[in-house]
Design an enzyme around this catalytic site. Structure first.
Site, PDB file in Angstrom:
ATOM      1  N   LYS A 252     -26.413  33.016 -13.186  1.00 35.00           N
ATOM      2  CA  LYS A 252     -25.625  33.100 -11.950  1.00 35.00           C
ATOM      3  C   LYS A 252     -24.180  33.462 -12.274  1.00 35.00           C
ATOM      4  CE  LYS A 252     -28.113  29.236  -9.739  1.00 35.00           C
ATOM      5  NZ  LYS A 252     -28.669  29.780  -8.485  1.00 35.00           N
ATOM      6  N   ARG A 326     -39.472  27.058  -7.460  1.00 33.08           N
ATOM      7  CA  ARG A 326     -40.854  27.177  -6.974  1.00 33.08           C
ATOM      8  C   ARG A 326     -41.863  27.109  -8.114  1.00 33.08           C
ATOM      9  NH1 ARG A 326     -39.156  32.702  -4.284  1.00 33.08           N
ATOM     10  NH2 ARG A 326     -37.241  31.481  -4.298  1.00 33.08           N
TER      11      ARG A 326
HETATM   12 MN    MN Z   1     -32.317  29.015  -9.274  1.00 31.77          MN
END
Ligand code: MN
Ligand code: MN
Length: 478
Positions: A252, A326
């Site tokens: 990120k 997920r």
């Molecule tokens: Mn993530």
């Protein structure tokens, strides 16, 4: 703030302040009207006015007379807590017969996370006298409010902890301690057991971290049904526990790294809710699975393009290493499904799309069973945690297809509907026939500022909804 609560019909000797609830348009007749008007105090929810004297009189705005919802009382009590935290003895005229929202709002609104502040004053030990006869209903409301708030604050403390301090190992250790203290079964799987159990998603994500993963399994059994079987209803919970999400190899940018210690808020919410089930006499058996890992680009991270094999054999092509939640949830959902529960509920800080759609105060709710979804939504409303249903359109499912595996973990090339695509992905790991619901708390896990019972930082969102739902008022959960 460390608060001791007592029920008394009249203030005891030594009360430093007495709190009087005031409705809009109903300013107290025994106080000079011109003076009150001059202060600007009008009785709106959460307004506080302190009038000197011995004891001090504290006027607490609780809104217009027709606002009788728990939300208003929680918000007012939260404002009160922030105004009167320095008093050691306080007497409070309750604004209504239901003491639960008063106690909840007070404890949640007065919360501060001071562990890392040098020179932070020790919390005030406060005695709060609630001025009402000690009826069974009053005692019950006080007890429930206190226990629920403690469960929420437990979750807030965990989420506010830095990622370095709250690793998967430390989180699991906390779960073990808490389980012992609250009468829960608890089992912790280490990395080797996780590999033996073929949790390919959890193992894959953890490979990028120097910190080993954990899988925490918790169990609550209602009294008299020690084995939780023999026809006892059983609900399964799954909570996302990424103790720091750097994005893995799909690292990120810095602005998005802020707050990523909170990517375990789903696991914290489940742990908080589980901690209160015994105290609140939850009528159903509950099992919980908390997959815990970091998502880092160190060690031996999964490559974009790699294929992971999940516990149920489903293969997943990794198209984005930052869509890791997920993957670990999938394995935990498979584990939950294997025990044949009457319903599975998961909670996760899963997608920015959920936060963009619904903002900071409303969490996204998806699922396969309308009754389950509606009951969860109703529980959230009663608990003060708004949830809003989103669809899982069949037409979107093909976007999860992969050229080389059964599924992709992320659909490249679209920003559209990504909360729903994440929901679809999770659904693939829930056995058909078991009602399932999914809470995406990406927007609500952290608060930007302080307002009502929300204090800037971790919110503990989900604890109250899950506890309200599981303890089964007015409907049994299944
Ligand atoms: Mn993530
Ligand atoms: Mn994440």
């Amino acid at each position: 703030m460390s608060v001791t609560w007592v029920l008394r019909p009249e203030p005891g000797p030594g009360a430093e302040a007495v709190v009087r609830p005031v409705r809009v348009g109903e300013l107290p007749a025994d106080l000079p009207a011109a003076f009150l008007t001059g202060t600007g105090f009008s009785g709106e929810v959460g307004e506080v006015l302190q009038l000197p004297g011995t004891p001090v009189t504290v006027l607490l705005g609780v809104g217009p007379r027709d606002r009788t919802d728990r939300d208003a009382i929680r918000a007012a009590a939260a404002g009160l807590a922030r105004a009167v935290g320095a008093y050691r003895r306080l007497a409070v005229h309750p604004p209504g017969p239901d003491l639960r929202p008063l106690v909840e709002g007070y404890l949640l609104g007065g919360y501060r996370f001071t562990r890392y502040r040098s020179g932070a004053a020790a919390p005030t030990d406060q005695l709060v006298e609630v001025l009402t006869p000690g009826t069974p209903d009053a005692a019950r409301g006080l007890f429930e409010g206190r226990r629920l708030a403690e469960a929420v604050l437990l979750a807030r403390d965990l989420v506010n902890e830095p990622g370095e301090a709250l690793t998967p190992t430390v989180f699991a250790d906390r779960a073990v301690e808490l389980a012992a203290a609250t009468g829960l079964e608890c089992e912790v799987w280490d990395g080797r057991r996780i590999a033996d159990e073929r949790l390919g998603g959890l193992l894959g994500v953890s490979r990028g971290s120097l910190e080993p993963p954990r899988l925490v399994k918790l169990g609550y059994r209602p009294d008299g049904r020690a084995d939780g079987t023999a026809g006892a209803a059983r609900i399964a919970l799954v909570g996302k526990g990424v103790t720091f999400d750097a994005g893995g190899l799909s690292l990120k940018p810095n602005a998005q790294l802020a707050g990523m210690k909170a990517d375990m808020a789903g696991a914290a919410a489940v742990l908080g809710a589980m901690s209160v089930l015994d105290a609140l006499d939850c009528p159903v058996a509950v099992d919980a699975w908390l997959p815990l890992t970091e998502n880092m680009p160190n060690a031996d991270p999964i490559r974009v393009g790699d294929v992971l094999v999940m516990r149920n054999g489903t293969t997943v092509e990794i198209c984005h290493a930052d869509a890791e939640g997920r993957l670990i949830m999938a394995d935990a959902l498979v584990l939950a499904g294997e025990t044949g529960p009457q319903a599975i509920i998961d909670i996760a800080t899963l997608t920015d799309a959920a936060a963009i759609a619904l903002g900071r105060r409303v969490a996204a709710l998806m699922g396969t069973d309308d009754t389950l979804v509606e009951r969860l939504r109703a529980a959230g409303t009663r608990a003060g945690e708004p949830l809003w249903p989103l669809p899982l359109p069949d037409a979107y499912r093909p976007q999860l297809s992969s050229r080389i595996a059964d599924l992709v973990n992320y659909t490249l090339g679209t920003r559209h509907g990504t909360a729903l695509l994440a929901g679809h992905f999770l659904r693939e790991f829930v056995p058909p026939g078991i009602p399932w619901a999914h809470l995406d708390i990406q927007g609500t896990a952290l608060a930007d500022g302080t307002d009502a019972e929300w204090v800037a930082g971790a919110t503990g969102f989900g604890v109250r909804t899950l506890a309200e739902f599981l303890t089964g008022h007015p409907h049994p959960p299944v």
